[in-house]
Design a protein around this motif. Structure first.
Motif, PDB file in Angstrom:
ATOM      1  N   LEU A 168       3.218   5.888  -3.142  1.00 28.74           N
ATOM      2  CA  LEU A 168       4.347   6.612  -3.731  1.00 28.74           C
ATOM      3  C   LEU A 168       4.173   6.810  -5.234  1.00 28.74           C
ATOM      4  CD1 LEU A 168       7.338   4.957  -1.825  1.00 28.74           C
ATOM      5  CD2 LEU A 168       6.331   7.222  -1.432  1.00 28.74           C
ATOM      6  N   VAL A 169       3.418   5.906  -5.875  1.00 27.61           N
ATOM      7  CA  VAL A 169       3.168   6.035  -7.312  1.00 27.61           C
ATOM      8  C   VAL A 169       2.431   7.339  -7.616  1.00 27.61           C
ATOM      9  CG1 VAL A 169       1.918   5.021  -9.258  1.00 27.61           C
ATOM     10  CG2 VAL A 169       3.190   3.546  -7.698  1.00 27.61           C
ATOM     11  N   PHE A 170       1.595   7.785  -6.657  1.00 20.23           N
ATOM     12  CA  PHE A 170       0.831   9.026  -6.851  1.00 20.23           C
ATOM     13  C   PHE A 170       1.644  10.272  -6.492  1.00 20.23           C
ATOM     14  CE2 PHE A 170      -2.425   5.788  -6.352  1.00 20.23           C
ATOM     15  CZ  PHE A 170      -3.361   6.141  -7.315  1.00 20.23           C
ATOM     16  N   LEU A 171       2.863  10.071  -6.021  1.00 21.94           N
ATOM     17  CA  LEU A 171       3.648  11.204  -5.535  1.00 21.94           C
ATOM     18  C   LEU A 171       3.949  12.211  -6.642  1.00 21.94           C
ATOM     19  CD1 LEU A 171       5.066  12.400  -3.084  1.00 21.94           C
ATOM     20  CD2 LEU A 171       7.116  11.101  -3.706  1.00 21.94           C
ATOM     21  N   VAL A 172       4.318  11.717  -7.835  1.00 21.49           N
ATOM     22  CA  VAL A 172       4.680  12.628  -8.926  1.00 21.49           C
ATOM     23  C   VAL A 172       3.490  13.482  -9.374  1.00 21.49           C
ATOM     24  CG1 VAL A 172       5.500  12.761 -11.305  1.00 21.49           C
ATOM     25  CG2 VAL A 172       6.598  11.186  -9.697  1.00 21.49           C
ATOM     26  N   PRO A 173       2.329  12.883  -9.705  1.00 23.69           N
ATOM     27  CA  PRO A 173       1.209  13.764 -10.096  1.00 23.69           C
ATOM     28  C   PRO A 173       0.740  14.671  -8.963  1.00 23.69           C
ATOM     29  CG  PRO A 173       0.493  11.486  -9.935  1.00 23.69           C
ATOM     30  CD  PRO A 173       1.970  11.470  -9.871  1.00 23.69           C
ATOM     31  N   TYR A 174       0.859  14.179  -7.718  1.00 18.24           N
ATOM     32  CA  TYR A 174       0.459  15.017  -6.592  1.00 18.24           C
ATOM     33  C   TYR A 174       1.407  16.198  -6.440  1.00 18.24           C
ATOM     34  CZ  TYR A 174      -1.001  16.303  -1.864  1.00 18.24           C
ATOM     35  OH  TYR A 174      -1.471  16.989  -0.766  1.00 18.24           O
TER      36      TYR A 174
ATOM     37  N   ILE B  58       0.958  -1.937  -8.717  1.00 20.93           N
ATOM     38  CA  ILE B  58       2.413  -1.797  -8.760  1.00 20.93           C
ATOM     39  C   ILE B  58       3.025  -2.216  -7.423  1.00 20.93           C
ATOM     40  CG2 ILE B  58       4.295  -0.125  -8.931  1.00 20.93           C
ATOM     41  CD1 ILE B  58       2.636   1.409 -10.965  1.00 20.93           C
ATOM     42  N   GLY B  59       2.400  -1.794  -6.335  1.00 23.89           N
ATOM     43  CA  GLY B  59       2.916  -2.143  -5.016  1.00 23.89           C
ATOM     44  C   GLY B  59       2.836  -3.630  -4.729  1.00 23.89           C
ATOM     45  N   LYS B  60       1.720  -4.263  -5.067  1.00 23.85           N
ATOM     46  CA  LYS B  60       1.579  -5.705  -4.829  1.00 23.85           C
ATOM     47  C   LYS B  60       2.569  -6.499  -5.675  1.00 23.85           C
ATOM     48  CE  LYS B  60      -3.264  -5.989  -3.317  1.00 23.85           C
ATOM     49  NZ  LYS B  60      -3.505  -4.545  -3.127  1.00 23.85           N
ATOM     50  N   LYS B  61       2.782  -6.057  -6.896  1.00 22.64           N
ATOM     51  CA  LYS B  61       3.744  -6.748  -7.749  1.00 22.64           C
ATOM     52  C   LYS B  61       5.162  -6.616  -7.199  1.00 22.64           C
ATOM     53  CE  LYS B  61       4.960  -7.342 -12.618  1.00 22.64           C
ATOM     54  NZ  LYS B  61       4.655  -6.910 -14.010  1.00 22.64           N
TER      55      LYS B  61
ATOM     56  N   THR C 169       0.830  -1.210   0.000  1.00 21.11           N
ATOM     57  CA  THR C 169       0.000   0.000   0.000  1.00 21.11           C
ATOM     58  C   THR C 169       0.863   1.258   0.000  1.00 21.11           C
ATOM     59  OG1 THR C 169      -1.733  -1.188   1.221  1.00 21.11           O
ATOM     60  CG2 THR C 169      -1.837   1.216   1.234  1.00 21.11           C
ATOM     61  N   LEU C 170       1.981   1.190   0.735  1.00 27.16           N
ATOM     62  CA  LEU C 170       2.893   2.326   0.769  1.00 27.16           C
ATOM     63  C   LEU C 170       3.497   2.600  -0.612  1.00 27.16           C
ATOM     64  CD1 LEU C 170       4.269   4.423   2.592  1.00 27.16           C
ATOM     65  CD2 LEU C 170       6.079   2.746   3.022  1.00 27.16           C
TER      66      LEU C 170
ATOM     67  N   VAL D  24      -3.782   7.346 -13.110  1.00 28.54           N
ATOM     68  CA  VAL D  24      -3.028   6.340 -12.361  1.00 28.54           C
ATOM     69  C   VAL D  24      -3.970   5.488 -11.512  1.00 28.54           C
ATOM     70  CG1 VAL D  24      -1.308   5.986 -10.548  1.00 28.54           C
ATOM     71  CG2 VAL D  24      -0.876   7.654 -12.354  1.00 28.54           C
ATOM     72  N   ALA D  25      -4.941   6.117 -10.867  1.00 26.59           N
ATOM     73  CA  ALA D  25      -5.888   5.380 -10.022  1.00 26.59           C
ATOM     74  C   ALA D  25      -6.700   4.373 -10.840  1.00 26.59           C
ATOM     75  CB  ALA D  25      -6.819   6.369  -9.317  1.00 26.59           C
ATOM     76  N   ILE D  26      -7.162   4.790 -12.022  1.00 26.83           N
ATOM     77  CA  ILE D  26      -7.936   3.879 -12.876  1.00 26.83           C
ATOM     78  C   ILE D  26      -7.055   2.738 -13.375  1.00 26.83           C
ATOM     79  CG2 ILE D  26      -9.157   3.701 -15.079  1.00 26.83           C
ATOM     80  CD1 ILE D  26     -10.181   6.543 -14.614  1.00 26.83           C
ATOM     81  N   TRP D  27      -5.833   3.054 -13.779  1.00 23.71           N
ATOM     82  CA  TRP D  27      -4.929   2.017 -14.272  1.00 23.71           C
ATOM     83  C   TRP D  27      -4.612   0.999 -13.186  1.00 23.71           C
ATOM     84  CZ3 TRP D  27       0.068   0.318 -13.209  1.00 23.71           C
ATOM     85  CH2 TRP D  27       0.635  -0.516 -14.185  1.00 23.71           C
TER      86      TRP D  27
END
Length: 201
Positions: A87-93, A136-139, A82-83, A121-124
């Motif tokens: 972090l994946v959302f950090l760049v657009p945020y 991405i995190g689970k993978k 989850t963490l 990103v959320a939809i993907w």
């Protein structure tokens, strides 16, 4: 004049033992319609022999088929996944924050770009989790979200419902998020409602 046997004056050669061949009965088929393998030679899979059963769905499904316990992902792995997803959302945020600090015109443009990027990103992530069981995190952490009943991915629709169901994990002082720490199947309240499990692999 005789040849060989004195009791055979015409010289007819003695008869040889009959050899199996044309006109003789062949080997009888074995029960079940399958030919018998030569003695001492193990039967090989192929034409004329029973086929092996198809393998179960790899990973969780295969272990279920053979009665094994699925390797449930513990709370630490789920938290780290989850963490990473956060972090994946950090760049657009960050784009949104920069836009908010910029001038009026730049703020509007950058905020719009950042908002669209966050939504995309959320939809993907949702589509990937529904179809493959992995964000991405689970993978990155080697875990997967699957249906408890058959070990298949939830599907995009049910993955979306599960995210909404995380509301149940938060209303009771966030107890649902901690429930996998002691639950036998490492499930949150949302997992129990949606019939999902998070497993390794």
């Amino acid at each position: 004049m005789s040849f060989g046997d004195p009791n055979n004056p015409y010289g007819t050669p003695p008869q040889q033992p009959a050899q199996p061949g044309y006109g003789y009965p062949q080997q009888q088929p074995q029960p079940g319609g399958y030919p018998q393998a030569p003695q001492g030679v193990p039967p090989q899979q192929g034409y004329g022999y029973p086929q092996q059963p198809a393998q179960a769905y790899p990973g969780y499904g295969q272990q279920q088929a053979y009665g094994g316990t699925p390797p449930y992902a513990h709370w630490g792995l789920r938290f780290l996944a989850t963490l990473v997803d956060g972090l994946v959302f950090l760049v657009p945020y960050a784009i949104v924050l920069i836009g908010a600090a910029a001038g009026e015109n730049a703020a509007t443009i950058l905020s719009l770009i950042g908002g669209v990027a966050i939504l995309a990103v959320a939809i993907w992530q949702l589509i990937q989790e529904g179809k493959t069981g992995q964000t991405i995190g689970k993978k990155a952490l080697g875990i997967r979200l699957l249906r408890e009943s058959d070990g298949r991915p939830l599907g995009v629709g049910m993955a979306f419902v599960r995210r909404l169901a995380h509301f149940l994990d938060s209303i009771a002082c966030y107890l649902g998020w901690l429930w996998p720490l002691w639950d036998a199947k490492k499930q949150t309240f949302a997992d129990k409602v949606c019939g999902s499990v998070v497993v390794k692999g």
